[in-house]
Design a protein around this motif. Structure first.
Motif, PDB file in Angstrom:
ATOM      1  N   THR A   1       0.815  -1.213   0.000  1.00 56.87           N
ATOM      2  CA  THR A   1       0.000   0.000   0.000  1.00 56.87           C
ATOM      3  C   THR A   1       0.848   1.261   0.000  1.00 56.87           C
ATOM      4  OG1 THR A   1      -0.139  -0.133   2.417  1.00 56.87           O
ATOM      5  CG2 THR A   1      -1.961  -1.091   1.134  1.00 56.87           C
ATOM      6  N   VAL A   2       2.095   1.162   0.488  1.00 60.63           N
ATOM      7  CA  VAL A   2       2.977   2.328   0.540  1.00 60.63           C
ATOM      8  C   VAL A   2       3.760   2.493  -0.768  1.00 60.63           C
ATOM      9  CG1 VAL A   2       4.927   3.354   1.792  1.00 60.63           C
ATOM     10  CG2 VAL A   2       3.153   2.153   3.037  1.00 60.63           C
ATOM     11  N   LEU A   3       3.905   1.431  -1.530  1.00 61.77           N
ATOM     12  CA  LEU A   3       4.742   1.482  -2.736  1.00 61.77           C
ATOM     13  C   LEU A   3       4.343   2.574  -3.727  1.00 61.77           C
ATOM     14  CD1 LEU A   3       5.535  -2.243  -3.610  1.00 61.77           C
ATOM     15  CD2 LEU A   3       7.084  -0.461  -2.808  1.00 61.77           C
ATOM     16  N   PRO A   4       3.062   2.812  -4.010  1.00 59.92           N
ATOM     17  CA  PRO A   4       2.740   3.913  -4.938  1.00 59.92           C
ATOM     18  C   PRO A   4       3.256   5.264  -4.475  1.00 59.92           C
ATOM     19  CG  PRO A   4       0.838   2.485  -4.653  1.00 59.92           C
ATOM     20  CD  PRO A   4       1.846   2.048  -3.650  1.00 59.92           C
ATOM     21  N   ALA A   5       3.122   5.535  -3.183  1.00 59.22           N
ATOM     22  CA  ALA A   5       3.645   6.801  -2.661  1.00 59.22           C
ATOM     23  C   ALA A   5       5.163   6.842  -2.754  1.00 59.22           C
ATOM     24  CB  ALA A   5       3.193   6.994  -1.216  1.00 59.22           C
ATOM     25  N   VAL A   6       5.825   5.700  -2.518  1.00 64.06           N
ATOM     26  CA  VAL A   6       7.291   5.651  -2.621  1.00 64.06           C
ATOM     27  C   VAL A   6       7.732   5.919  -4.055  1.00 64.06           C
ATOM     28  CG1 VAL A   6       9.304   4.158  -2.412  1.00 64.06           C
ATOM     29  CG2 VAL A   6       7.531   4.115  -0.649  1.00 64.06           C
ATOM     30  N   PHE A   7       7.075   5.303  -5.026  1.00 63.84           N
ATOM     31  CA  PHE A   7       7.416   5.524  -6.424  1.00 63.84           C
ATOM     32  C   PHE A   7       7.186   6.979  -6.830  1.00 63.84           C
ATOM     33  CE2 PHE A   7       6.514   0.814  -7.164  1.00 63.84           C
ATOM     34  CZ  PHE A   7       7.869   0.498  -7.122  1.00 63.84           C
ATOM     35  N   LEU A   8       6.091   7.556  -6.344  1.00 61.92           N
ATOM     36  CA  LEU A   8       5.823   8.964  -6.647  1.00 61.92           C
ATOM     37  C   LEU A   8       6.882   9.864  -6.031  1.00 61.92           C
ATOM     38  CD1 LEU A   8       3.909  11.056  -7.893  1.00 61.92           C
ATOM     39  CD2 LEU A   8       2.644  11.059  -5.729  1.00 61.92           C
ATOM     40  N   PHE A   9       7.275   9.550  -4.793  1.00 60.64           N
ATOM     41  CA  PHE A   9       8.326  10.335  -4.135  1.00 60.64           C
ATOM     42  C   PHE A   9       9.638  10.238  -4.899  1.00 60.64           C
ATOM     43  CE2 PHE A   9      11.922  10.340  -1.171  1.00 60.64           C
ATOM     44  CZ  PHE A   9      11.808  11.618  -0.657  1.00 60.64           C
ATOM     45  N   LEU A  10      10.001   9.036  -5.325  1.00 62.55           N
ATOM     46  CA  LEU A  10      11.241   8.872  -6.074  1.00 62.55           C
ATOM     47  C   LEU A  10      11.191   9.609  -7.401  1.00 62.55           C
ATOM     48  CD1 LEU A  10      11.980   5.090  -5.423  1.00 62.55           C
ATOM     49  CD2 LEU A  10      13.059   7.058  -4.346  1.00 62.55           C
ATOM     50  N   ALA A  11      10.030   9.564  -8.061  1.00 59.00           N
ATOM     51  CA  ALA A  11       9.909  10.240  -9.354  1.00 59.00           C
ATOM     52  C   ALA A  11      10.018  11.749  -9.223  1.00 59.00           C
ATOM     53  CB  ALA A  11       8.579   9.857 -10.016  1.00 59.00           C
ATOM     54  N   LEU A  12       9.523  12.286  -8.104  1.00 58.89           N
ATOM     55  CA  LEU A  12       9.506  13.736  -7.918  1.00 58.89           C
ATOM     56  C   LEU A  12      10.746  14.279  -7.213  1.00 58.89           C
ATOM     57  CD1 LEU A  12       5.772  14.297  -6.912  1.00 58.89           C
ATOM     58  CD2 LEU A  12       6.825  14.588  -9.152  1.00 58.89           C
ATOM     59  N   THR A  13      11.608  13.401  -6.688  1.00 60.85           N
ATOM     60  CA  THR A  13      12.798  13.865  -5.968  1.00 60.85           C
ATOM     61  C   THR A  13      14.097  13.313  -6.540  1.00 60.85           C
ATOM     62  OG1 THR A  13      12.521  12.070  -4.358  1.00 60.85           O
ATOM     63  CG2 THR A  13      11.562  14.204  -3.806  1.00 60.85           C
ATOM     64  N   VAL A  14      14.182  12.004  -6.683  1.00 62.55           N
ATOM     65  CA  VAL A  14      15.448  11.399  -7.110  1.00 62.55           C
ATOM     66  C   VAL A  14      15.807  11.802  -8.533  1.00 62.55           C
ATOM     67  CG1 VAL A  14      16.643   9.225  -7.541  1.00 62.55           C
ATOM     68  CG2 VAL A  14      15.174   9.468  -5.532  1.00 62.55           C
ATOM     69  N   PHE A  15      14.858  11.707  -9.446  1.00 59.01           N
ATOM     70  CA  PHE A  15      15.170  12.068 -10.831  1.00 59.01           C
ATOM     71  C   PHE A  15      15.506  13.553 -10.981  1.00 59.01           C
ATOM     72  CE2 PHE A  15      13.735  13.647 -14.987  1.00 59.01           C
ATOM     73  CZ  PHE A  15      14.629  12.952 -15.804  1.00 59.01           C
ATOM     74  N   PRO A  16      14.719  14.483 -10.406  1.00 64.76           N
ATOM     75  CA  PRO A  16      15.131  15.888 -10.497  1.00 64.76           C
ATOM     76  C   PRO A  16      16.492  16.161  -9.854  1.00 64.76           C
ATOM     77  CG  PRO A  16      12.830  15.748  -9.879  1.00 64.76           C
ATOM     78  CD  PRO A  16      13.385  14.364  -9.794  1.00 64.76           C
ATOM     79  N   LEU A  17      16.779  15.481  -8.735  1.00 62.00           N
ATOM     80  CA  LEU A  17      18.078  15.682  -8.087  1.00 62.00           C
ATOM     81  C   LEU A  17      19.209  15.156  -8.960  1.00 62.00           C
ATOM     82  CD1 LEU A  17      19.311  16.777  -5.476  1.00 62.00           C
ATOM     83  CD2 LEU A  17      19.197  14.469  -4.535  1.00 62.00           C
ATOM     84  N   TYR A  18      18.991  14.022  -9.601  1.00 65.48           N
ATOM     85  CA  TYR A  18      19.991  13.496 -10.538  1.00 65.48           C
ATOM     86  C   TYR A  18      20.207  14.458 -11.700  1.00 65.48           C
ATOM     87  CZ  TYR A  18      21.798  10.741 -14.430  1.00 65.48           C
ATOM     88  OH  TYR A  18      22.520  10.307 -15.512  1.00 65.48           O
ATOM     89  N   GLU A  19      19.119  14.988 -12.225  1.00 59.43           N
ATOM     90  CA  GLU A  19      19.236  15.946 -13.332  1.00 59.43           C
ATOM     91  C   GLU A  19      19.949  17.212 -12.873  1.00 59.43           C
ATOM     92  OE1 GLU A  19      18.719  17.225 -17.258  1.00 59.43           O
ATOM     93  OE2 GLU A  19      18.438  15.264 -16.313  1.00 59.43           O
TER      94      GLU A  19
END
Length: 311
Positions: A31-49
């Motif tokens: 149940t937490v995985l969708p929120a985790v994926f959304l968090f990663l998409a909105l933080t990890v990728f922009p930070l990498y960029e």
């Protein structure tokens, strides 16, 4: 009776049985995985960029983005950028001054309102009004109030025989003027957090202290503040983080001026990135800003642990 006596027919496990067993065992995690994926998409990728951009010099030609490796050039520019060093100093002054004043006023107001028996809800609602006002309106209101010609603050100064002061136009008073606006805007939030903590204190402890003859000063420093310490820490950290990100009110009041008197890190990153179109160098400044905020929080967390052990 025949139904109870008849043994239930054994059925073979279906193909999806292992899947359902896995879902039952790890339901909370799934149940937490969708929120985790959304968090990663909105933080990890922009930070990498942001890391990739920080080592590049970016330009646009024929509607195409061209990246050229320029990490050393950006680092050399950073080492000689005195405006950013000034912005760091201004930011630290702003964060420390505004947060400390807000914590003191918010705690004092929370103590005062907690003693009110009637009308506490009305007072609390009135205290929250500054938070509800949009930042654009706050910037315009205070800009008019600070006006040296027809502002109400200078009118009051002239009424007591003092000369008018250009609060936003003088490098000596501009940062202080911005701090006062932030204090007016965010003290009610600190007040609300600390008032909630005060109302959650156990009444039995306070009643026992009163029976033992403890004065209000003794109850404040030996009971209220120690019990309120976790709430105070939360309020301080929250306000510090928000103060580090200050942008709108400085943009509306002074735009970083006069000169660099109110230049803060977020304002300078905005100017470099959007106004000067130095995307690579702006990304490097943004990463350094994030690193400074994280270092500040780490130092504060360490100091807080040491204080709590020796309290």
């Amino acid at each position: 009776m025949s139904d109870l006596a008849t043994p239930r027919k054994q059925t073979k496990p279906g193909i999806l049985e292992p899947v359902w067993d896995f879902v039952d065992r790890h339901f909370r995690l799934l149940t937490v995985l969708p929120a985790v994926f959304l968090f990663l998409a909105l933080t990890v990728f922009p930070l990498y960029e942001l890391f990739v951009m920080a080592g590049s010099r970016i330009s646009f030609e024929n509607a195409e983005m061209i990246r050229v490796s320029a990490l050393q050039d950006n680092l050399d520019k950073l080492m000689s950028d005195w405006i950013f060093r000034k912005a760091i100093i201004n930011t630290l002054i702003f964060v420390f001054a505004s947060t400390m004043i807000e914590m003191f006023l918010g705690f004092a107001l929370a103590l005062a309102v907690s003693q009110i028996v009637r009308g506490r809800g009305l007072v609390r609602t009135a205290m929250l009004l500054p938070i509800l006002i949009p930042p654009v309106a706050i910037g315009n209101i205070w800009r008019l109030m600070y006006n040296p010609e027809f502002g109400i603050i200078n009118a009051l100064l002239q009424g007591i025989g003092l000369p008018p002061i250009d609060f936003l136009g003088s490098s000596d008073t501009a940062l202080l003027a911005v701090v006062l606006v932030d204090v007016w805007h965010w003290t009610p939030l600190v007040f609300l957090i600390l008032l909630s903590g005060l109302e959650a204190l156990p009444e039995e402890v306070m009643e026992a202290a009163s029976i033992d003859g403890a004065s209000y000063r003794q109850k404040l420093f030996r009971i209220i503040i120690p019990l309120m310490w976790p709430t105070i820490i939360v309020a301080f950290i929250f306000r510090s983080i928000v103060a580090f990100k200050v942008f709108d009110q400085i943009f509306l009041l002074t735009s970083g001026g006069p000169g660099t008197a109110t230049e803060v890190m977020s304002m300078y990153v905005y100017k470099v990135y959007f106004q000067q179109s130095q995307l690579g160098y702006g990304a490097l400044l943004a990463l350094l800003t994030i690193a400074i905020v994280c270092a500040y929080l780490a130092v504060y967390a360490y100091a807080q642990r040491r204080l709590s052990k020796g309290w």
